[in-house]
Design an enzyme around this catalytic site. Structure first.
Site, PDB file in Angstrom:
ATOM      1  N   ARG A 104       0.859  -1.170   0.000  1.00  0.00           N
ATOM      2  CA  ARG A 104       0.000   0.000   0.000  1.00  0.00           C
ATOM      3  C   ARG A 104       0.902   1.230   0.000  1.00  0.00           C
ATOM      4  NH1 ARG A 104      -1.962  -3.517   3.989  1.00  0.00           N
ATOM      5  NH2 ARG A 104      -4.042  -4.378   3.574  1.00  0.00           N
ATOM      6  N   LYS A 135      -1.902  -2.535   8.052  1.00  0.00           N
ATOM      7  CA  LYS A 135      -3.104  -2.113   8.763  1.00  0.00           C
ATOM      8  C   LYS A 135      -3.185  -2.803  10.119  1.00  0.00           C
ATOM      9  CE  LYS A 135      -6.185  -0.801   4.968  1.00  0.00           C
ATOM     10  NZ  LYS A 135      -7.492  -1.040   4.343  1.00  0.00           N
ATOM     11  N   HIS A 159      -2.413   2.517  -6.108  1.00  0.00           N
ATOM     12  CA  HIS A 159      -3.260   1.337  -5.907  1.00  0.00           C
ATOM     13  C   HIS A 159      -3.388   0.513  -7.190  1.00  0.00           C
ATOM     14  CE1 HIS A 159      -5.484  -0.559  -2.740  1.00  0.00           C
ATOM     15  NE2 HIS A 159      -6.507  -0.801  -3.535  1.00  0.00           N
ATOM     16  N   ARG A 202      -0.514  -1.718  -7.238  1.00  0.00           N
ATOM     17  CA  ARG A 202      -0.749  -2.826  -6.291  1.00  0.00           C
ATOM     18  C   ARG A 202      -1.624  -3.893  -6.943  1.00  0.00           C
ATOM     19  NH1 ARG A 202      -1.163  -4.182  -0.672  1.00  0.00           N
ATOM     20  NH2 ARG A 202      -3.258  -4.657   0.051  1.00  0.00           N
ATOM     21  N   HIS A 229      -3.689  -8.855   3.307  1.00  0.00           N
ATOM     22  CA  HIS A 229      -5.133  -8.941   3.500  1.00  0.00           C
ATOM     23  C   HIS A 229      -5.431  -9.865   4.682  1.00  0.00           C
ATOM     24  CE1 HIS A 229      -6.130  -7.856  -0.953  1.00  0.00           C
ATOM     25  NE2 HIS A 229      -5.887  -6.793  -0.221  1.00  0.00           N
ATOM     26  N   TYR A 233      -9.615 -10.840  -7.193  1.00  0.00           N
ATOM     27  CA  TYR A 233      -8.720 -11.167  -8.304  1.00  0.00           C
ATOM     28  C   TYR A 233      -9.011 -12.532  -8.936  1.00  0.00           C
ATOM     29  CZ  TYR A 233      -6.014  -7.308  -6.411  1.00  0.00           C
ATOM     30  OH  TYR A 233      -5.625  -6.079  -5.967  1.00  0.00           O
TER      31      TYR A 233
END
Length: 308
Positions: free
Chosen positions: A156, A180, A251, A254, A277, A286
Site C-alpha cells: 500500500r 493495517k 493502488h 498494487r 489482507h 482477483y
C-alpha cells in the site's frame, strides 16, 4: 450524553483495540459527523436515533446521488457505532442491526498490462538520466524507487511512504512491513527494487537528506512523503510514458502486482499474505484472473480442445 461523547469513545476503541489507522479514524469521524448533521434536521441526535431515522439517512444519501459503495461504507460505520453503544451499555438496543445496504456488484480492479508497467519503469529510469536541475533529478530518482518498489512488493502507498530508511539497507531478500492494524509481514524484494533503493539512498545522501529516519523524507508534518505527492509523481510519469494519467495510481500498481502474479501461477493464499489482507475474501476480487488462467489451460491442454 452528547454526540461528541460516544463518538469519541467509539474512535478511541477503534484506535486502541483494533489498531485503526489515522486515515480510518478520520473516515469514521467524517461519516458519523455527516449522519449527525442529517439527524439534526429530524430533531434527533446521533446517540439516540432510531431505525426509522437511520433509514431516512440512507435514503437521503441515495437521493444525493451517492454511489452504492459509499452508501455501503456509511452503513458499515453506523452498524459498528451502534453495536459499540449497545455492547458498552450506552443503549438498550441496536437500531442499525436490521438495516439493509444497497445491492452492488464488486467492481474489478483496474489493471495495467505487463507491457504497460515495463514501459513505465523504463521511462522512469530514462528520465532519471536526463540532464535536469538537481532537485528535479532527485525527484525523478525517487519516482524510480517508488515504481520499482510498488510493482515489486504490492505495498500500500501508506506502507511504502512510511518505510524507515533502514529498510533500504537490508542485506536480505525481504523487508518487514507494518500494515493495517499494526500487523507486520515479511515482503520479498527483487534485485531491481533493491538496486533502486540503493540508488535512491545514495542520491538523498548527496542531497543532504541522509540523516532522515524515513526512506522518503519530506518537510511536511509527517516527516515522510505523502500519498498525494506519490500519486502526483506517478501521474507525471504516466504522461511521460504516453499513458493516461487517470489510469495510474499507487493502488493500480498494487492491483497489477497481484494480478500479474496470479496470471503467472501464484497461489491466491500467497498473494493474500503478500498484500497483507486479513481476509481471503478481500483477495478474491482477483479470481477473474484465475478464471482466465483456468480457461486458457483447458483450451491449450485438453485433448479435445479446438486450439491448434
Amino acid at each position: 450524553m452528547s454526540a461528541a461523547g460516544p463518538l469519541a469513545l467509539f474512535l478511541d476503541m477503534q484506535a486502541v483495540e483494533r489498531g485503526a489507522s489515522a486515515n480510518t479514524l478520520d473516515a469514521y469521524r467524517r461519516d458519523l459527523d455527516d449522519v449527525a448533521l442529517f439527524l439534526t434536521t429530524l430533531g434527533a441526535r446521533l446517540e439516540g436515533a432510531g431505525t426509522a431515522e437511520l433509514r431516512a439517512y440512507l435514503a437521503d444519501l441515495s437521493g444525493r446521488g451517492f454511489k452504492a459503495a459509499t452508501v455501503a461504507r456509511r452503513l458499515s460505520a453506523l452498524r459498528q457505532f451502534y453495536r459499540f453503544l449497545y455492547a458498552e451499555g450506552h443503549r438498550g438496543d441496536d437500531p442499525a442491526a436490521v438495516l439493509e445496504g444497497p445491492k452492488r456488484g464488486r467492481a474489478l480492479p483496474k489493471v495495467l498490462t505487463v507491457e504497460d508497467v515495463s514501459g513505465l519503469i523504463a521511462t522512469a529510469h530514462a528520465r532519471a538520466l536526463e540532464q535536469v536541475k538537481p532537485a528535479e533529478r532527485l525527484r525523478r530518482l525517487r519516482t524510480v524507487c517508488l515504481i520499482e518498489m510498488l510493482y515489486a512488493t504490492g505495498l500500500r502507498i501508506s506502507e511504502l511512504a512510511a518505510l524507515p530508511a533502514s529498510a533500504a539497507r537490508t542485506r536480505g531478500d525481504a523487508i518487514i512491513v507494518t500494515g493495517k492494524g499494526g500487523k507486520e509481514r515479511l515482503v520479498p524484494l527483487g534485485g531491481a527494487a533493491k538496486d533502486a533503493m540503493a540508488a535512491w539512498l545514495d542520491a538523498r545522501r548527496a542531497a543532504g537528506l541522509g540523516t532522515s529516519r524515513w526512506l522518503f523524507p519530506s518537510s511536511g508534518a509527517s516527516g515522510h512523503l505523502t500519498r498525494q505527492h506519490a500519486a502526483l509523481d506517478l501521474k507525471d510519469l504516466a504522461r511521460a510514458a504516453g499513458l493516461d494519467p487517470a489510469a495510474l495510481s499507487p493502488h493500480v500498481l498494487r492491483h497489477a502486482f497481484a494480478s500479474h502474479l496470479l496470471a503467472h501461477g501464484a497461489d491466491l493464499r500467497i498473494v493474500q499474505t503478500l498484500l497483507g489482507h486479513a481476509d481471503i475474501s478481500t483477495t478474491q476480487i482477483y479470481t477473474h484472473v484465475l478464471d482466465e488462467r483456468l480457461a486458457a489451460m483447458v483450451r491449450d491442454l485438453h485433448p479435445l480442445s479446438d486450439a491448434e
